[in-house]
Write an enzyme that holds these catalytic residues in place. Structure first.
Site, mmCIF file in Angstrom:
data_model
loop_
_atom_site.group_PDB
_atom_site.id
_atom_site.type_symbol
_atom_site.label_atom_id
_atom_site.label_comp_id
_atom_site.label_asym_id
_atom_site.label_seq_id
_atom_site.Cartn_x
_atom_site.Cartn_y
_atom_site.Cartn_z
ATOM 1 N N ASN A 9 70.510 7.556 -41.202
ATOM 2 C CA ASN A 9 71.037 6.845 -40.043
ATOM 3 C C ASN A 9 69.851 6.520 -39.137
ATOM 4 O O ASN A 9 69.319 7.402 -38.476
ATOM 5 C CB ASN A 9 72.059 7.734 -39.318
ATOM 6 C CG ASN A 9 72.575 7.090 -38.048
ATOM 7 O OD1 ASN A 9 72.297 5.916 -37.774
ATOM 8 N ND2 ASN A 9 73.322 7.854 -37.268
ATOM 9 N N TRP A 10 69.463 5.242 -39.142
ATOM 10 C CA TRP A 10 68.253 4.858 -38.385
ATOM 11 C C TRP A 10 68.530 4.758 -36.890
ATOM 12 O O TRP A 10 67.612 4.605 -36.108
ATOM 13 C CB TRP A 10 67.712 3.524 -38.910
ATOM 14 C CG TRP A 10 67.153 3.575 -40.290
ATOM 15 C CD1 TRP A 10 67.188 4.624 -41.178
ATOM 16 C CD2 TRP A 10 66.436 2.523 -40.961
ATOM 17 N NE1 TRP A 10 66.549 4.280 -42.352
ATOM 18 C CE2 TRP A 10 66.086 2.995 -42.243
ATOM 19 C CE3 TRP A 10 66.078 1.230 -40.608
ATOM 20 C CZ2 TRP A 10 65.376 2.216 -43.167
ATOM 21 C CZ3 TRP A 10 65.376 0.450 -41.530
ATOM 22 C CH2 TRP A 10 65.023 0.940 -42.791
ATOM 23 N N LYS A 11 69.794 4.762 -36.494
ATOM 24 C CA LYS A 11 70.169 4.647 -35.080
ATOM 25 C C LYS A 11 69.514 3.391 -34.490
ATOM 26 O O LYS A 11 69.340 2.413 -35.212
ATOM 27 C CB LYS A 11 69.811 5.935 -34.324
ATOM 28 C CG LYS A 11 70.355 7.182 -35.058
ATOM 29 C CD LYS A 11 70.274 8.435 -34.274
ATOM 30 C CE LYS A 11 70.868 9.589 -35.095
ATOM 31 N NZ LYS A 11 70.899 10.855 -34.374
ATOM 32 N N HIS A 94 80.299 8.665 -35.027
ATOM 33 C CA HIS A 94 79.091 9.434 -34.721
ATOM 34 C C HIS A 94 79.181 9.984 -33.292
ATOM 35 O O HIS A 94 79.686 9.315 -32.398
ATOM 36 C CB HIS A 94 77.845 8.558 -34.889
ATOM 37 C CG HIS A 94 76.589 9.368 -34.911
ATOM 38 N ND1 HIS A 94 76.027 9.880 -33.765
ATOM 39 C CD2 HIS A 94 75.829 9.797 -35.944
ATOM 40 C CE1 HIS A 94 74.958 10.581 -34.098
ATOM 41 N NE2 HIS A 94 74.815 10.555 -35.413
ATOM 42 N N GLU A 96 77.082 10.205 -31.027
ATOM 43 C CA GLU A 96 76.456 9.357 -29.994
ATOM 44 C C GLU A 96 77.406 8.235 -29.575
ATOM 45 O O GLU A 96 77.424 7.827 -28.420
ATOM 46 C CB GLU A 96 75.122 8.807 -30.530
ATOM 47 C CG GLU A 96 74.071 9.913 -30.585
ATOM 48 C CD GLU A 96 73.043 9.773 -31.687
ATOM 49 O OE1 GLU A 96 72.878 8.666 -32.237
ATOM 50 O OE2 GLU A 96 72.403 10.792 -32.019
ATOM 51 N N GLU A 166 78.549 16.981 -38.252
ATOM 52 C CA GLU A 166 77.305 16.930 -37.487
ATOM 53 C C GLU A 166 77.495 17.683 -36.166
ATOM 54 O O GLU A 166 77.953 17.094 -35.178
ATOM 55 C CB GLU A 166 76.924 15.481 -37.185
ATOM 56 C CG GLU A 166 76.661 14.644 -38.424
ATOM 57 C CD GLU A 166 75.739 13.468 -38.123
ATOM 58 O OE1 GLU A 166 74.669 13.409 -38.742
ATOM 59 O OE2 GLU A 166 76.069 12.641 -37.261
ATOM 60 N N GLY A 172 68.982 15.904 -33.462
ATOM 61 C CA GLY A 172 67.773 15.514 -32.748
ATOM 62 C C GLY A 172 67.132 16.639 -31.956
ATOM 63 O O GLY A 172 66.237 16.401 -31.148
ATOM 64 N N SER A 212 69.252 17.619 -37.767
ATOM 65 C CA SER A 212 67.906 18.165 -37.976
ATOM 66 C C SER A 212 67.636 18.602 -39.417
ATOM 67 O O SER A 212 66.978 19.623 -39.644
ATOM 68 C CB SER A 212 67.623 19.315 -36.995
ATOM 69 O OG SER A 212 67.685 18.853 -35.659
ATOM 70 N N GLY A 233 68.863 11.766 -39.554
ATOM 71 C CA GLY A 233 68.417 10.909 -38.454
ATOM 72 C C GLY A 233 66.909 10.752 -38.471
ATOM 73 O O GLY A 233 66.355 9.973 -39.238
ATOM 74 N N GLY A 234 66.219 11.525 -37.648
ATOM 75 C CA GLY A 234 64.772 11.382 -37.463
ATOM 76 C C GLY A 234 63.972 11.340 -38.757
ATOM 77 O O GLY A 234 63.087 10.480 -38.924
HETATM 78 P P1 13P Z 1 68.715 14.147 -36.738
HETATM 79 O O1 13P Z 1 68.466 14.302 -38.207
HETATM 80 O O2 13P Z 1 67.622 13.368 -36.043
HETATM 81 O O3 13P Z 1 69.028 15.448 -36.077
HETATM 82 O O4 13P Z 1 70.037 13.224 -36.580
HETATM 83 C C1 13P Z 1 71.169 13.531 -37.303
HETATM 84 C C2 13P Z 1 72.140 12.443 -37.123
HETATM 85 O O5 13P Z 1 72.643 12.208 -36.039
HETATM 86 C C3 13P Z 1 72.477 11.619 -38.300
HETATM 87 O O6 13P Z 1 73.562 10.795 -38.042
#
Ligand code: 13P
Length: 249
Positions: A9-11, A94, A96, A166, A172, A212, A233-234
């Protein structure tokens, strides 16, 4: 059928040149695991990403969509629009989106219906906040998120749904749920599905963990019996790290 999936997920990261550069890097990596690989770039770059990955085994997926077919919803994107640029899977729910864009269970139920109606596979995200876990309410919170957005569906709809647990406190933050915490929750999710829909839906459900996940912890998390992959994510923003996670299977 239950699958292994690793989705990035590149956000809201990577403009068009950066998207092309990261895909070029991804295509150079070798995949040795048997997990399905997905990336979710920002909507504006989906078509470019779809074209750039056509010849590979990377599926390009979307991060969000609106529930309406079309109409006066300035700035929004419909399921049919996603389909028309080669997208067959969408992430919904998600944390967010829930936290910053006020997406409620009720709204998410409408989005899930719209996605399924348009033959999109859904990666449905949910997870408790730190305060919920500290109060021992994590199972109750997760169960209600799943029930409110999904339990109006027929059992047959679940073949087009992937679940992604999640925990908000692990996103993050560098703080991962322990493999045991992930396993316990995934097992509970399967039990919740089993109670409502029976063992076939429960056993066939692909349940991803997100929060993470990094090259140094992926193997242990993925080794748990009820963890079928990850939503990353990251670490998905770096081709080597992303493939190290994929190859952890
Ligand atoms: P991180 O891997 O950066 O913690 O993010 C997870 C995430 O929100 C994937 O959708």
């Amino acid at each position: 059928m239950r699958k292994n999936i690793v989705a990035g997920n590149w956000k809201m990261n990577n403009d068009l040149p950066q998207t092309e550069a990261l895909i070029t890097d991804l295509l150079k990596q070798t995949k040795t695991s048997n997990a399905e690989v997905m990336i979710a770039p920002t909507a504006v770059n989906l078509y470019q990403a779809f074209n750039a990955t056509r010849a590979s085994n990377i599926e390009v997926i979307a991060q969000n969509m609106h529930f309406a077919d079309n109409g006066a919803y300035t700035g929004e994107i419909s399921a049919a629009m996603l389909k028309s640029v080669g997208v067959n899977t969408v992430i919904l729910g998600h944390s967010e989106r829930r936290a910053y864009f006020n997406e409620t269970d009720e709204l998410l139920a409408k989005k899930v219906d719209a996605a399924l109606k348009n033959d999109l596979r859904v990666i449905f995200c949910f997870g408790e906040e730190l305060a919920d876990r500290k109060a021992g309410n994590e199972e109750k919170v997760v169960e209600s998120q799943i029930k409110n957005a999904l339990f109006h569906l027929e059992a047959s709809a679940f073949k087009n749904i992937v679940l992604a647990y999640e925990p908000v406190w692990a996103i993050g933050t560098g703080e991962t749920a322990s493999p045991e915490q992930a396993q316990d929750m995934h097992k509970y999710i399967r039990k919740t599905l089993n109670n409502k829909y029976g063992s076939q839906v429960a056993n066939d459900m692909t349940i991803l963990y997100g929060g993470s996940v990094k090259p140094n912890n992926a193997k242990e998390i993925f080794s748990k019996p009820d963890v079928d992959g990850g939503l990353i994510g990251g670490a998905a923003l770096n081709a080597e790290d992303f493939y190290a996670i994929i190859n952890a299977f």
